[in-house]
Design an enzyme around this catalytic site. Structure first.
Site, PDB file in Angstrom:
ATOM      1  N   GLU A 200       0.805  -1.219   0.000  1.00 19.41           N
ATOM      2  CA  GLU A 200       0.000   0.000   0.000  1.00 19.41           C
ATOM      3  C   GLU A 200       0.838   1.269   0.000  1.00 19.41           C
ATOM      4  OE1 GLU A 200      -2.922  -0.260   3.075  1.00 19.41           O
ATOM      5  OE2 GLU A 200      -3.846  -2.048   2.208  1.00 19.41           O
ATOM      6  N   LYS A 333     -15.678  -1.655   2.588  1.00 17.50           N
ATOM      7  CA  LYS A 333     -15.022  -2.163   1.386  1.00 17.50           C
ATOM      8  C   LYS A 333     -16.088  -2.851   0.540  1.00 17.50           C
ATOM      9  CE  LYS A 333     -10.550  -3.019   3.657  1.00 17.50           C
ATOM     10  NZ  LYS A 333      -9.656  -4.068   4.206  1.00 17.50           N
TER      11      LYS A 333
END
Length: 416
Positions: A200, A333
């Site tokens: 990330e 999500k």
């Protein structure tokens, strides 16, 4: 009608880890929508299945042969009906036939096509005229755990949030400044550090959890002083990743320490108090609603205790957590649950019960910017989408554009 679906197309593309994922185009008489599905490295056991057993290649055939024929002729505006059709085609509880990634890509592409058909941005189409607030970005600074190598910290994500930013541009650049400062501090601590980054975009140093916490705190303080923008440290422990169910303890391999549930709660509480943490995600394993509730009762008046693996964007599981007082925030999500309709219903339940929704990327991402629009449409105070990297800044830069489009935009209201 402008928004009648004329075609649905699908292709296999790469995600940010070099793995295959699915991208879907939905074409209407007067519009076009495209969306790509992300994937996670640390996943909750109760998430819907990402793909069927045959992987992405099986999905290509499913979309071309089945989904396309079912959706052609439907109105893209009727997103709830389309999402229901997708779930009926799949026919399983966990979307294992089509895969949650397939379903979410079709669902998001359909919403984009509907918005495009009426010449509207997605955030306006979904959120209406009240969608005017811009979320604060949670930026990933140091990667550990499942997002990094064996010598990295056990804690998965060392995050920051620029709570003092007056607009999204100031917020994004404050996070970028902290990211740069952290590299300098790591290299000062370890001159051999070569600048490696995790999935990330956070740095992956060979540091203990304690040293990483100190560097994170120092960088936040220095950038706050330099820019005049308050930046607060935050964490995602992803505690399920180092919970050992056989011995019922959290195993910290860096310090060669094991902690039972009570010790873990005290450990996290001490971190929150010592470093003035603003946000802590998944501090306990995904099956421990009771532990979440206990920690929330201790520090929830001054720190967001956020559930990701424990809730997996599922409103029925969230409902259990609400009844117990477990956490005060929830990660959102869309591919954990499959459809935008189900995603929205989970956000709605969270807001009704004063749980802060945090719209989030996944570790395996694409340049799709849909979640930037969802965060604005849902009125989410926070968006978790990294600090650097093309697939991360795609969302951040889109938020800057959205802010420009809304003349009366403002930063979202934070809980504290």
């Amino acid at each position: 009608m402008e928004s009648i679906i004329e075609d649905v197309r699908v292709r296999k593309i790469l995600d940010s880890r070099g793995n295959p994922t699915v991208e879907v185009d939905v074409i209407t008489w007067n519009g076009f929508g495209r969306a790509a599905a992300p994937s996670g490295a640390s996943t909750g056991s109760r998430e819907v299945a990402a793909f069927p057993s045959g992987g992405v290649d099986e999905i290509i055939t499913e979309v071309e042969d089945i989904i396309s024929s079912e959706l052609i002729g439907m109105d893209a505006v009727d997103l709830q009906d389309i999402d229901l059709v997708l779930k009926e085609i799949d026919g399983t509880e966990n979307l294992s036939s089509l895969g949650g990634n397939t379903v979410v890509a079709v669902s998001m592409a359909t919403a984009k096509a509907a918005a495009s058909s009426y010449n509207m941005p997605l955030y306006r189409f979904l959120g209406g005229n009240l969608a005017t607030s811009i979320p604060y970005p949670l930026g990933n600074m140091i990667n550990g755990g499942a997002h990094a190598g064996k010598n990295a910290p056990d804690i998965q994500e060392f995050l920051v949030v620029p709570v003092g930013a007056e607009d999204i541009t100031e917020a994004v650049f404050a996070n970028a400044a902290v990211h740069k400062r952290i590299r300098e501090l790591i290299q000062k601590k370890d001159p051999s550090f070569a600048g490696g980054k995790g999935d990330e975009g956070g740095w992956v140093p060979s540091l203990s959890n304690g040293d990483a916490l100190e560097i994170q705190a120092t960088a936040c303080e220095e950038v706050t002083d330099e820019l005049g923008v308050e930046v607060r440290p935050s964490l995602d422990l992803a505690a399920s990743e180092f919970w050992d169910p056989e011995i019922e303890k959290y195993v910290y391999r860096q310090e060669n320490v094991q902690k039972d549930t009570g010790e873990q709660i005290e450990f996290v509480k001490e971190i929150i108090e010592t470093y003035d943490m603003y946000y802590v995600e998944d501090p306990l394993h995904e099956g421990d609603l009771e532990g979440f509730a206990e920690l929330t009762s201790l520090v929830g008046d001054r720190c967001m205790i956020c559930g990701d693996d424990i809730f997996v964007t599922n409103r029925e599981i969230l409902r259990e957590g609400i009844e117990m007082g477990a956490a005060n925030a929830i990660i959102i999500k869309p591919n954990q649950i499959g459809t935008l309709t189900d995603t929205y219903l989970t956000v709605k339940l969270a807001l009704e019960n004063r749980y802060t929704p945090v719209v989030s990327h996944r570790s395996g991402e694409t340049t799709d910017d849909t979640i930037a629009h969802l965060a604005v449409a849902f009125g989410a105070p926070l968006i978790k989408t990294g600090a650097i990297g093309g697939e991360r800044i795609a969302k951040l830069n889109e938020l800057i554009r959205i802010q420009e489009e809304i003349p009366y935009s403002r930063m979202a209201d934070l809980p504290f």
